[in-house]
Design a protein around this motif. Structure first.
Motif, PDB file in Angstrom:
ATOM      1  N   ARG A  71      -3.592 -75.213   3.303  1.00  0.00           N
ATOM      2  CA  ARG A  71      -2.619 -74.121   3.302  1.00  0.00           C
ATOM      3  C   ARG A  71      -1.653 -74.289   4.449  1.00  0.00           C
ATOM      4  N   LYS A  72      -0.417 -73.875   4.226  1.00  0.00           N
ATOM      5  CA  LYS A  72       0.590 -73.892   5.278  1.00  0.00           C
ATOM      6  C   LYS A  72       0.346 -72.694   6.191  1.00  0.00           C
ATOM      7  N   PRO A  73       0.368 -72.888   7.498  1.00  0.00           N
ATOM      8  CA  PRO A  73       0.178 -71.749   8.407  1.00  0.00           C
ATOM      9  C   PRO A  73       1.242 -70.687   8.180  1.00  0.00           C
ATOM     10  N   ASN A  74       0.860 -69.441   8.413  1.00  0.00           N
ATOM     11  CA  ASN A  74       1.778 -68.324   8.207  1.00  0.00           C
ATOM     12  C   ASN A  74       3.003 -68.405   9.115  1.00  0.00           C
ATOM     13  N   HIS A  75       2.852 -69.001  10.297  1.00  0.00           N
ATOM     14  CA  HIS A  75       3.965 -69.037  11.239  1.00  0.00           C
ATOM     15  C   HIS A  75       4.920 -70.190  10.970  1.00  0.00           C
ATOM     16  N   ALA A  76       4.542 -71.119  10.088  1.00  0.00           N
ATOM     17  CA  ALA A  76       5.412 -72.266   9.814  1.00  0.00           C
ATOM     18  C   ALA A  76       6.581 -71.828   8.938  1.00  0.00           C
ATOM     19  N   PRO A  77       7.804 -72.072   9.380  1.00  0.00           N
ATOM     20  CA  PRO A  77       8.955 -71.659   8.577  1.00  0.00           C
ATOM     21  C   PRO A  77       9.108 -72.549   7.354  1.00  0.00           C
ATOM     22  N   SER A  78       9.691 -71.999   6.340  1.00  0.00           N
ATOM     23  CA  SER A  78       9.993 -72.770   5.142  1.00  0.00           C
ATOM     24  C   SER A  78      11.144 -73.713   5.459  1.00  0.00           C
ATOM     25  N   VAL A  79      11.186 -74.852   4.792  1.00  0.00           N
ATOM     26  CA  VAL A  79      12.208 -75.854   5.082  1.00  0.00           C
ATOM     27  C   VAL A  79      13.603 -75.347   4.735  1.00  0.00           C
ATOM     28  N   SER A  80      13.721 -74.561   3.679  1.00  0.00           N
ATOM     29  CA  SER A  80      15.038 -74.137   3.226  1.00  0.00           C
ATOM     30  C   SER A  80      15.591 -72.934   3.990  1.00  0.00           C
ATOM     31  N   VAL A  81      14.803 -72.293   4.823  1.00  0.00           N
ATOM     32  CA  VAL A  81      15.243 -71.095   5.533  1.00  0.00           C
ATOM     33  C   VAL A  81      15.766 -71.479   6.917  1.00  0.00           C
ATOM     34  N   ASN A  82      16.982 -71.059   7.231  1.00  0.00           N
ATOM     35  CA  ASN A  82      17.526 -71.280   8.562  1.00  0.00           C
ATOM     36  C   ASN A  82      17.004 -70.205   9.498  1.00  0.00           C
ATOM     37  N   PRO A  83      16.730 -70.566  10.770  1.00  0.00           N
ATOM     38  CA  PRO A  83      16.243 -69.559  11.704  1.00  0.00           C
ATOM     39  C   PRO A  83      17.326 -68.528  12.008  1.00  0.00           C
ATOM     40  N   THR A  84      16.901 -67.352  12.386  1.00  0.00           N
ATOM     41  CA  THR A  84      17.827 -66.290  12.776  1.00  0.00           C
ATOM     42  C   THR A  84      18.528 -66.709  14.059  1.00  0.00           C
ATOM     43  N   PRO A  85      19.843 -66.636  14.108  1.00  0.00           N
ATOM     44  CA  PRO A  85      20.552 -67.017  15.339  1.00  0.00           C
ATOM     45  C   PRO A  85      20.100 -66.151  16.517  1.00  0.00           C
ATOM     46  N   SER A  86      20.016 -66.786  17.670  1.00  0.00           N
ATOM     47  CA  SER A  86      19.563 -66.099  18.874  1.00  0.00           C
ATOM     48  C   SER A  86      20.398 -66.580  20.053  1.00  0.00           C
ATOM     49  N   ASN A  87      20.393 -65.811  21.112  1.00  0.00           N
ATOM     50  CA  ASN A  87      21.114 -66.231  22.313  1.00  0.00           C
ATOM     51  C   ASN A  87      20.196 -66.990  23.277  1.00  0.00           C
ATOM     52  N   VAL A  88      18.948 -67.253  22.860  1.00  0.00           N
ATOM     53  CA  VAL A  88      18.008 -68.005  23.687  1.00  0.00           C
ATOM     54  C   VAL A  88      17.914 -69.424  23.141  1.00  0.00           C
ATOM     55  N   LEU A  89      18.125 -70.404  24.019  1.00  0.00           N
ATOM     56  CA  LEU A  89      18.077 -71.810  23.639  1.00  0.00           C
ATOM     57  C   LEU A  89      16.892 -72.488  24.307  1.00  0.00           C
TER      58      LEU A  89
END
Length: 159
Positions: A71-89
């Motif tokens: 199973r894929k871990p719950n915290h692993a993002p899907s490949v097709s989903v872009n992360p939410t933009p943030s001001n932290v790099l």
């Protein structure tokens, strides 16, 4: 003595007699729980289960279950989903000589840096090679990603 009598005898706290050692040989240790299959001592596999009540062991009515796949871990993002933009790099692969001031100077070229944090090992007090930069806005952080992603910059050394 019936099977039911054997169960009642052990459930009242009585212990089965220890196996006697004949001819000086040691016997194998056995479970102290009463046998559930009439005391025969032999292992019997469970009866196969099938939807039509038949006894065949193959096909879709087999009693064996397949284990689920990985199973894929719950915290692993899907490949097709872009992360939410943030001001932290996050910055990674830093030299142990890189200082917070070096990062601040580099990222200030593309916007206002609010905070720079380099992660240090507590035992050795050396840089662990990564850190975080908080920019004043998401737009400035996005610009830094576009301009600096993959750029190798060495800290200036004064001689």
């Amino acid at each position: 003595m019936s099977h039911q009598d054997t169960y009642n005898e052990y459930s009242n706290g009585a212990q089965p007699a220890a196996p006697s050692s004949q001819d000086g040989a040691r016997g194998r240790s056995r479970s102290r729980s009463p046998a559930r299959n009439g005391g025969s001592g032999s292992y019997r596999s469970p009866a196969p289960r099938s939807p039509n009540g038949g006894g065949g062991g193959g096909g879709s009515g087999s009693y064996r279950r397949r284990s689920p796949g990985p199973r894929k871990p719950n915290h692993a993002p899907s490949v097709s989903v872009n992360p939410t933009p943030s001001n932290v790099l996050g910055v990674f692969g830093l030299s142990i000589r890189t200082q917070e001031r070096d990062l601040q100077d580099e990222f200030n070229r593309f916007g206002r840096v609010e905070k720079v944090t380099i992660v240090y090992d507590q035992r050795t007090d050396r840089s662990r090679g990564f850190g975080f930069i908080v920019m004043s806005s998401v737009d400035e952080a996005t610009r830094c990603i576009q301009e600096l992603n993959g750029v190798v910059s060495l800290p200036q050394t004064s001689t």
